[in-house]
Design an enzyme around this catalytic site. Sequence first.
Site, short mmCIF file in Angstrom:
data_model
loop_
_atom_site.label_atom_id
_atom_site.label_comp_id
_atom_site.label_asym_id
_atom_site.label_seq_id
_atom_site.Cartn_x
_atom_site.Cartn_y
_atom_site.Cartn_z
N ASN A 58 12.25 -34.36 9.64
CA ASN A 58 12.95 -35.69 9.73
C ASN A 58 12.26 -36.52 10.53
O ASN A 58 12.01 -36.44 11.89
CB ASN A 58 14.48 -35.38 10.23
CG ASN A 58 15.21 -36.67 10.54
OD1 ASN A 58 14.62 -37.84 10.40
ND2 ASN A 58 16.38 -36.65 10.87
N ARG A 60 12.54 -39.26 12.06
CA ARG A 60 13.37 -39.94 13.07
C ARG A 60 13.68 -38.85 14.30
O ARG A 60 14.15 -39.52 15.32
CB ARG A 60 14.74 -40.55 12.62
CG ARG A 60 14.54 -41.61 11.40
CD ARG A 60 15.69 -42.31 11.14
NE ARG A 60 16.30 -43.06 12.17
CZ ARG A 60 17.38 -43.66 12.24
NH1 ARG A 60 18.19 -43.56 11.33
NH2 ARG A 60 17.95 -43.89 13.20
N CYS A 61 13.71 -37.78 14.03
CA CYS A 61 13.76 -36.79 14.96
C CYS A 61 12.66 -36.44 15.93
O CYS A 61 11.51 -36.08 15.49
CB CYS A 61 14.30 -35.37 14.32
SG CYS A 61 14.57 -34.06 15.48
N SER A 62 12.69 -36.59 17.46
CA SER A 62 11.49 -36.44 18.08
C SER A 62 11.06 -34.89 18.25
O SER A 62 9.99 -34.68 18.32
CB SER A 62 11.94 -36.91 19.63
OG SER A 62 13.17 -35.98 20.31
#
Length: 165
Positions: A58, A60-62
Amino acid sequence: MTFTIELVIDNPSPEITLNQFKSTTLAAPVLAAAGTCRIRYAARKATTLNLMLRIYHNPRCSKSRAALTLLEDADQQPEILKYLENPPSEERLRGMLKKLDISAVGLLRTGENEYKTLGLDRGELDVEDAVEALLTQPKLMQRPIIETDDRAFVARSPERVKEIL
């Protein structure tokens, strides 16, 4: 003054020994300069061994970005599956679940609104409930997941990623 020369061989089943090295034409000047010599065998990486390496990612996931960066910095080229854009098929999901070191229920993100909306917070879940939830709401899947030929794991910490490097 003496030096130690370390000969690093990228070979998991070494075919060269120190005695074999000493008998090569390269050995005489090296040993004359060094005095001592040892051989260290380096482990091969997953891509060197042609293993399948896949990351359920993902962007958008750090944690997912960090895991992908660690893999790429180690010269790994995983297959990147952006599971929110292209959710895994039931067959692929069940195959991955067989390799995981946690249960299908443990793969669910319990803090997401969809978890409560689907009523998953109301009691005991079984594998089928978890699979159905992941198929209908891929956002509920823990991330990132790294999968190889024989295992899969949630790689939220860098240490988990380094296990395969």
